[in-house]
Design a protein around this motif. Structure first.
Motif, PDB file in Angstrom:
ATOM      1  N   SER A   1       0.617  -0.634  -0.187  1.00  0.00           N
ATOM      2  CA  SER A   1      -0.280  -0.169   0.068  1.00  0.00           C
ATOM      3  C   SER A   1       0.607   1.132   0.105  1.00  0.00           C
ATOM      4  O   SER A   1       1.741   1.324   0.585  1.00  0.00           O
TER       5      SER A   1
ATOM      6  N   PHE B   1      -1.244  -0.414  -3.614  1.00  0.00           N
ATOM      7  CA  PHE B   1      -2.742   0.081  -3.530  1.00  0.00           C
ATOM      8  C   PHE B   1      -2.846   1.685  -2.639  1.00  0.00           C
ATOM      9  O   PHE B   1      -1.909   1.251  -2.531  1.00  0.00           O
TER      10      PHE B   1
ATOM     11  N   SER C   1     -11.187  -2.757  -2.225  1.00  0.00           N
ATOM     12  CA  SER C   1      -9.898  -1.841  -2.262  1.00  0.00           C
ATOM     13  C   SER C   1      -7.968  -2.876  -2.394  1.00  0.00           C
ATOM     14  O   SER C   1      -7.976  -3.688  -3.573  1.00  0.00           O
TER      15      SER C   1
END
Length: 206
Positions: free
Chosen positions: A146, A176, A191
């Motif tokens: 992330s 992400f 997500s």
């Protein structure tokens, strides 16, 4: 596949252990969790992984992958890249989830201190930094992170992906935009939770 949970080389995160093996089993992939030594200095953790891989090969397993999270991701990557490993000790592919990659930066020093000690030299830190170990012979990698990970900065995965690209190693990287560190399977995050589907497709090609 061998599952290596994270925990900063200090403990094993339970949600990155058996739930991951169960997810892999749902894909038709035999998987087991390896609780490698923690609070133990290098090379004790990787020696445990090598022994597990070699044992599986002696039992006739033909293709072996590793999947690791955070510090377990570092261990999975090191098992795949370490220059002193024998062929029968290496995995055929690696999945790294928000991995610790480099030991050369000061951000996220916990894993480094637990693995190498607070007084590790620059040379010792370089020897276990994954981006320094990539060669054209490295196995395929699937990596995800992330971009706003506050515990292990996304720079870690970028360093590894850059080295893999520079050496022509097949790999897939997914970053992400949002997601805290340690999400594991991330089933409650619409997500980041997409990583399991992306990884399943990648594994199908292995």
């Amino acid at each position: 596949m061998i599952v290596l949970p994270g925990g900063g080389y200090e403990m094993h995160a339970a949600h990155e252990a058996e739930p991951v093996a169960e997810w892999l089993a749902s894909l038709g992939i035999t998987a087991s969790v390896l609780r490698y030594p923690v609070r133990a200095r290098h090379p004790a953790p990787v020696e445990a992984v090598r022994a597990e891989i070699a044992g599986l090969r002696r039992r006739g397993v033909r293709r072996i992958g590793v999947v690791g999270f955070s510090a377990g991701g570092h261990l999975a990557g090191y098992a795949a890249l370490a220059p002193d490993a024998r062929p029968e000790e290496r995995p055929d592919f690696a999945v790294l989830c928000y991995p610790v990659v480099t030991m050369l930066t000061e951000r996220h020093s916990g894993s480094r201190v637990n693995l190498l000690g607070a007084d590790a030299t620059p040379a010792q830190r370089r020897e276990v930094s994954l981006e320094e170990l990539v060669t054209p012979q490295a196995p395929p990698f699937f990596v995800w992170h992330s971009s706003d990970d506050q515990a292990v900065p996304v720079e870690h995965s970028y360093r590894l992906a850059g080295a893999l690209a520079a050496h022509g190693v097949p790999h897939e990287l997914h970053v992400f935009p949002h997601g805290r560190h340690g999400l594991g399977l991330a089933g409650d995050d619409r997500s980041v939770g997409a990583w399991t589907g992306l990884c399943a497709k990648w594994l199908a090609g292995r």
